[in-house]
Design an enzyme around this catalytic site. Structure first.
Site, PDB file in Angstrom:
ATOM      1  N   GLY A  10     -13.304  -5.789   4.929  1.00 46.78           N
ATOM      2  CA  GLY A  10     -12.761  -5.629   3.570  1.00 46.78           C
ATOM      3  C   GLY A  10     -12.313  -6.961   2.969  1.00 46.78           C
ATOM      4  O   GLY A  10     -12.464  -8.026   3.584  1.00 46.78           O
ATOM      5  N   ASN A  32     -15.266   0.939   9.225  1.00 49.92           N
ATOM      6  CA  ASN A  32     -16.238   2.039   9.075  1.00 49.92           C
ATOM      7  C   ASN A  32     -16.989   1.924   7.741  1.00 49.92           C
ATOM      8  O   ASN A  32     -17.687   2.835   7.344  1.00 49.92           O
ATOM      9  CB  ASN A  32     -15.559   3.414   9.185  1.00 49.92           C
ATOM     10  CG  ASN A  32     -14.621   3.680   8.026  1.00 49.92           C
ATOM     11  OD1 ASN A  32     -14.301   2.774   7.266  1.00 49.92           O
ATOM     12  ND2 ASN A  32     -14.178   4.915   7.894  1.00 49.92           N
ATOM     13  N   SER A  34     -16.080   2.171   4.752  1.00 43.79           N
ATOM     14  CA  SER A  34     -15.798   3.167   3.714  1.00 43.79           C
ATOM     15  C   SER A  34     -15.647   2.497   2.358  1.00 43.79           C
ATOM     16  O   SER A  34     -15.912   3.106   1.333  1.00 43.79           O
ATOM     17  CB  SER A  34     -14.555   3.985   4.060  1.00 43.79           C
ATOM     18  OG  SER A  34     -13.407   3.183   3.921  1.00 43.79           O
ATOM     19  N   PHE A  80      -5.703  -3.961   8.428  1.00 44.22           N
ATOM     20  CA  PHE A  80      -6.093  -4.044   7.010  1.00 44.22           C
ATOM     21  C   PHE A  80      -6.799  -2.772   6.550  1.00 44.22           C
ATOM     22  O   PHE A  80      -7.170  -2.668   5.384  1.00 44.22           O
ATOM     23  CB  PHE A  80      -7.051  -5.222   6.773  1.00 44.22           C
ATOM     24  CG  PHE A  80      -6.463  -6.554   7.106  1.00 44.22           C
ATOM     25  CD1 PHE A  80      -5.680  -7.217   6.189  1.00 44.22           C
ATOM     26  CD2 PHE A  80      -6.700  -7.142   8.328  1.00 44.22           C
ATOM     27  CE1 PHE A  80      -5.124  -8.449   6.487  1.00 44.22           C
ATOM     28  CE2 PHE A  80      -6.162  -8.381   8.640  1.00 44.22           C
ATOM     29  CZ  PHE A  80      -5.371  -9.036   7.720  1.00 44.22           C
ATOM     30  N   SER A 124       2.732  -4.114   0.655  1.00 43.23           N
ATOM     31  CA  SER A 124       2.485  -4.497  -0.735  1.00 43.23           C
ATOM     32  C   SER A 124       3.803  -4.576  -1.500  1.00 43.23           C
ATOM     33  O   SER A 124       4.758  -3.841  -1.190  1.00 43.23           O
ATOM     34  CB  SER A 124       1.591  -3.422  -1.365  1.00 43.23           C
ATOM     35  OG  SER A 124       1.608  -3.523  -2.763  1.00 43.23           O
ATOM     36  N   TYR A 149      -0.643   5.813  -3.150  1.00 46.11           N
ATOM     37  CA  TYR A 149      -1.041   4.611  -2.409  1.00 46.11           C
ATOM     38  C   TYR A 149       0.208   3.817  -2.020  1.00 46.11           C
ATOM     39  O   TYR A 149       0.411   3.458  -0.862  1.00 46.11           O
ATOM     40  CB  TYR A 149      -1.988   3.734  -3.266  1.00 46.11           C
ATOM     41  CG  TYR A 149      -1.968   2.292  -2.867  1.00 46.11           C
ATOM     42  CD1 TYR A 149      -2.623   1.858  -1.722  1.00 46.11           C
ATOM     43  CD2 TYR A 149      -1.250   1.340  -3.615  1.00 46.11           C
ATOM     44  CE1 TYR A 149      -2.565   0.528  -1.326  1.00 46.11           C
ATOM     45  CE2 TYR A 149      -1.186   0.021  -3.232  1.00 46.11           C
ATOM     46  CZ  TYR A 149      -1.844  -0.388  -2.094  1.00 46.11           C
ATOM     47  OH  TYR A 149      -1.769  -1.687  -1.701  1.00 46.11           O
ATOM     48  N   LYS A 153       2.330   2.934   1.831  1.00 44.18           N
ATOM     49  CA  LYS A 153       2.827   1.637   2.342  1.00 44.18           C
ATOM     50  C   LYS A 153       4.307   1.760   2.726  1.00 44.18           C
ATOM     51  O   LYS A 153       4.725   1.281   3.779  1.00 44.18           O
ATOM     52  CB  LYS A 153       2.643   0.549   1.281  1.00 44.18           C
ATOM     53  CG  LYS A 153       1.196   0.252   0.926  1.00 44.18           C
ATOM     54  CD  LYS A 153       0.476  -0.427   2.082  1.00 44.18           C
ATOM     55  CE  LYS A 153      -0.974  -0.688   1.779  1.00 44.18           C
ATOM     56  NZ  LYS A 153      -1.750  -1.092   2.961  1.00 44.18           N
ATOM     57  N   ASN A 199      -8.055  -3.395 -11.384  1.00 43.34           N
ATOM     58  CA  ASN A 199      -7.184  -4.570 -11.344  1.00 43.34           C
ATOM     59  C   ASN A 199      -7.666  -5.648 -12.315  1.00 43.34           C
ATOM     60  O   ASN A 199      -8.842  -5.715 -12.665  1.00 43.34           O
ATOM     61  CB  ASN A 199      -7.109  -5.140  -9.923  1.00 43.34           C
ATOM     62  CG  ASN A 199      -6.436  -4.173  -8.977  1.00 43.34           C
ATOM     63  OD1 ASN A 199      -7.016  -3.751  -7.981  1.00 43.34           O
ATOM     64  ND2 ASN A 199      -5.221  -3.791  -9.286  1.00 43.34           N
ATOM     65  N   ARG A 293      -0.302   0.979 -19.770  1.00 46.31           N
ATOM     66  CA  ARG A 293      -0.875   1.856 -18.735  1.00 46.31           C
ATOM     67  C   ARG A 293       0.278   2.578 -18.035  1.00 46.31           C
ATOM     68  O   ARG A 293       1.227   1.922 -17.575  1.00 46.31           O
ATOM     69  CB  ARG A 293      -1.664   0.996 -17.739  1.00 46.31           C
ATOM     70  CG  ARG A 293      -2.300   1.770 -16.610  1.00 46.31           C
ATOM     71  CD  ARG A 293      -3.219   0.884 -15.770  1.00 46.31           C
ATOM     72  NE  ARG A 293      -2.530  -0.199 -15.083  1.00 46.31           N
ATOM     73  CZ  ARG A 293      -3.119  -1.051 -14.249  1.00 46.31           C
ATOM     74  NH1 ARG A 293      -4.430  -0.975 -14.027  1.00 46.31           N
ATOM     75  NH2 ARG A 293      -2.429  -2.006 -13.663  1.00 46.31           N
TER      76      ARG A 293
HETATM   77  C1  UD1 Z   1      -1.577  -2.744  -8.926  1.00 42.07           C
HETATM   78  C2  UD1 Z   1      -0.838  -1.642  -8.195  1.00 42.07           C
HETATM   79  C3  UD1 Z   1      -0.317  -2.134  -6.877  1.00 42.07           C
HETATM   80  C4  UD1 Z   1      -1.419  -2.779  -6.052  1.00 42.07           C
HETATM   81  C5  UD1 Z   1      -2.064  -3.902  -6.872  1.00 42.07           C
HETATM   82  C6  UD1 Z   1      -3.239  -4.492  -6.110  1.00 42.07           C
HETATM   83  C7  UD1 Z   1       0.127  -0.122  -9.887  1.00 42.07           C
HETATM   84  C8  UD1 Z   1       1.402   0.437 -10.445  1.00 42.07           C
HETATM   85  N1  UD1 Z   1       0.264  -1.097  -8.976  1.00 42.07           N
HETATM   86  O1  UD1 Z   1      -0.650  -3.697  -9.315  1.00 42.07           O
HETATM   87  O2  UD1 Z   1       0.230  -1.068  -6.173  1.00 42.07           O
HETATM   88  O3  UD1 Z   1      -0.889  -3.298  -4.865  1.00 42.07           O
HETATM   89  O4  UD1 Z   1      -2.546  -3.351  -8.097  1.00 42.07           O
HETATM   90  O5  UD1 Z   1      -3.559  -5.748  -6.595  1.00 42.07           O
HETATM   91  O6  UD1 Z   1      -0.941   0.283 -10.241  1.00 42.07           O
HETATM   92  N2  UD1 Z   1      -4.003  -5.234 -16.826  1.00 42.07           N
HETATM   93  C9  UD1 Z   1      -4.553  -5.195 -18.101  1.00 42.07           C
HETATM   94  N3  UD1 Z   1      -5.837  -4.750 -18.235  1.00 42.07           N
HETATM   95  C10 UD1 Z   1      -6.611  -4.352 -17.180  1.00 42.07           C
HETATM   96  C11 UD1 Z   1      -6.039  -4.402 -15.878  1.00 42.07           C
HETATM   97  C12 UD1 Z   1      -4.732  -4.831 -15.745  1.00 42.07           C
HETATM   98  O7  UD1 Z   1      -3.892  -5.539 -19.089  1.00 42.07           O
HETATM   99  O8  UD1 Z   1      -7.749  -3.945 -17.382  1.00 42.07           O
HETATM  100  C13 UD1 Z   1      -2.629  -5.747 -16.655  1.00 42.07           C
HETATM  101  C14 UD1 Z   1      -1.643  -4.739 -16.077  1.00 42.07           C
HETATM  102  O9  UD1 Z   1      -1.039  -3.979 -17.105  1.00 42.07           O
HETATM  103  C15 UD1 Z   1      -0.663  -5.662 -15.335  1.00 42.07           C
HETATM  104  C16 UD1 Z   1      -1.538  -6.834 -14.873  1.00 42.07           C
HETATM  105  O10 UD1 Z   1      -2.684  -6.803 -15.712  1.00 42.07           O
HETATM  106  O11 UD1 Z   1       0.309  -6.162 -16.225  1.00 42.07           O
HETATM  107  C17 UD1 Z   1      -1.977  -6.725 -13.426  1.00 42.07           C
HETATM  108  O12 UD1 Z   1      -2.563  -5.440 -13.203  1.00 42.07           O
HETATM  109  P1  UD1 Z   1      -3.299  -5.066 -11.823  1.00 42.07           P
HETATM  110  O13 UD1 Z   1      -4.254  -6.148 -11.440  1.00 42.07           O
HETATM  111  O14 UD1 Z   1      -3.830  -3.679 -11.956  1.00 42.07           O
HETATM  112  O15 UD1 Z   1      -2.136  -5.108 -10.736  1.00 42.07           O
HETATM  113  P2  UD1 Z   1      -0.705  -4.378 -10.700  1.00 42.07           P
HETATM  114  O16 UD1 Z   1      -0.592  -3.364 -11.753  1.00 42.07           O
HETATM  115  O17 UD1 Z   1       0.330  -5.430 -10.625  1.00 42.07           O
END
Ligand code: UD1
Length: 333
Positions: A10, A32, A34, A80, A124, A149, A153, A199, A293
């Site tokens: 991973g 595995n 996945s 992991f 995390s 999720y 943790k 993300n 979000r």
């Molecule tokens: C998320 C998870 C966290 C996980 C982490 C993995 C939640 C509440 N938390 O964190 O548990 O460990 O990912 O890296 O979901 N954003 C945008 N547009 C997008 C995507 C993200 O504006 O299309 C913004 C989000 O609002 C946030 C920032 O970018 O402010 C980071 O988002 P993201 O990468 O999804 O991580 P987390 O929300 O911090």
């Protein structure tokens, strides 16, 4: 002596495998596939010019794990393996609790049976929920996770604390990752989320490569410097190196349960990320502002000084490195 890595194909597992091999450690990977690909194993060999044992095994399979411990001379385990998609976890809570928690318990049971008691766990920053204040230290309150999720943790951390309480000959490191991004500098391995990414960095990369039209920024009315969410992004190679330091700590101390934040200590907003990415790669990242979000928090960044003091570890790569390397992986693969 061997280091067993579950989920070693991973994203974070594969980068840690490389650092272990570069540090002349023998490793055994269990995966595995996945949520990972077989090719990654070949890439690890190509990058390090080293070989290792591999088992295609689900870490919930106690019998198969038992055999792996019989056949090898395992000193420590880095776990992991586990499901990690936040959104999916709200749709499939039972699958997440079963896979992540049963997997961890199975692994720990087999370790106990074979008297292997050094364990490094991928936790995390999500365990802190919505932090009362930043920067977040290891003493900050945990709980009130916003999705299954994150709760897996939190529960596994509790299981590890109870296990240690019952038998303090265990040697456990809980590593709380902030927001891992980037990829190995070779561009040969990186993050490969299934489907449309959730993300930020994987999404930005796909917009820059024109496979997605534009980035939706989830809210610009947070109480932050520019209204967009602030996070502590950390290069995955720095994160991987933190695991080597944690392993060395367990080997040195011999008995203890340690918790460390692995972050840079710096908070960057979504707009900072867009600008840094454009600067680092010369690509445009079109975006629009949309609603917040659900479940998102405004600000989250670490105080990483405990890891610096006790592990002699510090994140070294810059935001520009993180952007460049994320882009390199996409353009190479
Ligand atoms: C998320 C998870 C966290 C996980 C982490 C993995 C939640 C509440 N938390 O964190 O548990 O460990 O990912 O890296 O979901 N954003 C945008 N547009 C997008 C995507 C993200 O504006 O299309 C913004 C989000 O609002 C946030 C920032 O970018 O402010 C980071 O988002 P993201 O990468 O999804 O991580 P987390 O929300 O911090």
């Amino acid at each position: 002596m061997d280091i067993l890595i579950t989920g070693g194909a991973g994203y974070i597992g594969s980068h840690t495998a490389i650092e272990l091999l570069n540090n002349k450690r023998n490793i055994i990977i269990v995966d595995n596939f996945s949520n990972s690909k077989k090719e990654v194993l070949e890439k690890i060999k190509e990058i390090t010019k080293k070989d290792f044992k591999f088992y295609e095994v689900d870490y919930k399979n106690e019998k198969a794990l038992d055999k792996i411990f019989e056949e090898n001379n395992i000193e420590a385990v880095m776990n992991f393996a586990g499901y990690k998609a936040v959104g999916e976890s709200t749709q499939k809570p039972l699958e997440y609790y079963e896979n992540n928690i049963t997997g961890a318990i199975t692994l720990l049971k087999v370790m106990k049976k074979h008297n292997v008691k050094k364990f490094i766990f991928s936790s995390s920053a999500t365990v802190y929920g919505n932090p009362e204040k930043v920067p977040i230290t290891e003493e900050s309150k945990t709980g009130e996770t916003t999705n299954p999720y994150g709760t897996t943790k939190l529960y596994i951390e509790q299981i590890l604390k109870d296990l240690y309480k019952s038998d303090n000959t265990w040697d456990i490191a809980i590593l709380r990752y902030f927001n891992p991004v980037g990829s190995h500098e070779s561009g040969l391995i990186g993050e490969e989320p299934n489907g449309i990414p959730n993300n930020l960095m994987p999404y930005i990369v796909r917009v820059a490569s024109k496979s997605l039209k534009e980035l939706s920024i989830f809210g610009n009315d947070y109480d932050t410097k520019d209204g967009t969410g602030v996070r502590d992004y950390i290069h995955v190679v720095d994160l991987a190196k933190g695991h080597i330091k944690a392993l060395e700590k367990l080997e040195k101390e011999n008995q203890g349960l340690y918790i460390y934040n692995l972050g840079t200590g710096k908070g960057y907003s979504v707009l900072d990320m867009v600008k840094a990415f454009e600067k680092a790669t010369g690509q445009k990242v079109p975006y629009k502002i949309v609603d917040r979000r659900p479940g998102d928090i405004a600000i989250c960044y670490s105080d990483p000084s405990k890891a610096q003091k006790e592990l002699n570890w510090k994140a070294e790569k810059t935001l520009i490195d993180m952007c460049k390397d994320s882009w390199k992986y996409i353009t190479r693969s």
